[in-house]
Scaffold this active site. Sequence first.
Site, PDB file in Angstrom:
ATOM      1  CB  SER A 114       0.258  -2.136  -8.381  1.00  0.00           C
ATOM      2  OG  SER A 114       1.160  -1.090  -8.675  1.00  0.00           O
ATOM      3  CE  LYS A 115       2.720  -8.810 -11.937  1.00  0.00           C
ATOM      4  NZ  LYS A 115       3.057  -9.444 -10.667  1.00  0.00           N
ATOM      5  NE  ARG A 116       2.358   2.498  -9.946  1.00  0.00           N
ATOM      6  CZ  ARG A 116       2.577   3.280  -8.880  1.00  0.00           C
ATOM      7  NH1 ARG A 116       3.665   4.006  -8.807  1.00  0.00           N
ATOM      8  NH2 ARG A 116       1.710   3.336  -7.900  1.00  0.00           N
ATOM      9  CG  HIS A 117       4.788  -0.338  -5.615  1.00  0.00           C
ATOM     10  ND1 HIS A 117       3.431  -0.426  -5.779  1.00  0.00           N
ATOM     11  CD2 HIS A 117       5.061   0.971  -5.439  1.00  0.00           C
ATOM     12  CE1 HIS A 117       2.907   0.776  -5.685  1.00  0.00           C
ATOM     13  NE2 HIS A 117       3.865   1.639  -5.492  1.00  0.00           N
ATOM     14  N   GLY A 118       7.272  -3.658  -8.026  1.00  0.00           N
ATOM     15  CA  GLY A 118       8.071  -4.887  -8.056  1.00  0.00           C
ATOM     16  C   GLY A 118       7.177  -6.084  -7.819  1.00  0.00           C
TER      17      GLY A 118
END
Length: 504
Positions: free
Chosen positions: A270-274
């Site tokens: 997800s976006k959390r990982h870049g």
Amino acid sequence: MADAVKPDVQAPVRVRIAPSPTGNLHVGTARTALFNYLFAKACGGKFILRIEDTDTERSLAQYTQNIYDSLRALGLSWDEGPDVGGEYAPYTQMERLAIYQQWADALLKADLAYYSYETEAELESAREAAKAAKTAYVYQAPSSERLAEMAADSSRTRSLRFRIPRTAPGETNQLVLQDIIRGPIEFDLDLIGDFVIMKSNGVPTYNFAVVVDDALMKISHVIRGEDHISNTPKQILLHQAFASLKLSPVAMPAFAHVGMILSADRSKLSKRHGATAVSEFIQQGYLPEAFCNFLSLLGWSAPDGQEVASLSHIASQFSLERIAHSPAIFDREKLNWLNKQYIRQLPLAELLERSKPYLKDFDLTQYDNARLEMILDAVREPITTLADLPEAVIYFFGEKVIYDAQLVGDVLMTAEATQVLQAALTSWATRLDFTNPDALAVELKAFIAEQAPLKTKAVMWPLRVALSGRTSGADLSKLLYILGKDRVMTRLETALTLVSASFA
Ligand code: GLU
């Protein structure tokens, strides 16, 4: 036990990627597209792009464009699609509303579907009640009296629901999906409520539109992420209903559900990982073909074990049987490693073209193409992405070299270094031919030999640091050739001034 209708394995291979334009092309969708593309190529089949834009609130034209651009950048061109047309056009769902309406009417007429009238609030309270009772929520069709009552209430809107075939009480109501990748998967149909196929505004739901389109577009294999497994029994039932009404021109497609892509911490990517969109990775300086090669290794491995391979080579090796059903880990190190390989192998003229967007802060017009290619050739070895280029090439641009105090102290502040720089400054302008790279290499070698008893390194290092501010990088004679006489002499002078100022 109800068996799924067997797919027609003799049918020509026609596969599709069916993204919803509610965001930029996601890595997961790109990997699914790639597997479909590879399967089509491996079987001499067709690869189709269909835009599933029935979520009208979240779908945007800019995302459709991003999907086109990203797929094309990856080299995944489609045989049929919204922009290229094809026998089963249109390929955009919102342009197919009349078709869905027709198929919905046929189900209604055959009593395989019926209108329902519950409000969102009523449905929500039924869901809440199931939650409170700790049971799975399954939509319960109202009695015929209640249905008639609701139908008569003009304040209500109606949506069309598909009627799930039910068995006699006490009998099991099972459906088996024969998944190509995962084998048989059983579903208890009593846990699936009659579901909406047409919303009150005349827009179909995903599960309905996808089946109408897969049938009409003669899709032979549905290859997609395992997050769609729970939708599959509904879709199989619809395929069976259309077959019974003789609406489908073909048999049920075969299904293959691919494992998810997880991040290194095994959570959903997800976006959390870049970055999660293909276009973001390309902006970050990953070469699309390297990225595509990387995607092919997420959940699939080549029988010949070759990891760095072109799309056509991968296609020649590809089969659905070698797709793993366990999740694939998005390994950034592996992506970096692959990208490095591709950057090193790219023809220089091509590398130059691809590098330009990343070098827009430099005035590239000060060098001819031959020199620009030499610069890239000199610096490409250690870089990971094209975004590393500005830092790698900076010493070729501008008049000033950025000197690191530590390096100056260690390499330039010695009597030997001063002597080397002095010798270069007095002799190079007249003895070196800066316009001829081969002669320059020979002359430089002679100059270094003349500095004996100083060792080669003791001569090269101060020169390198004086000219580039670094101890590594381009080959010294190339550095001289690329920089040219004026820049070289100015930089030598600057370095010497720096050294003598500190000695003074
Ligand atoms: N529009 C669906 C999605 O983007 C397609 C799923 C499918 O392949 O059936 O997830």
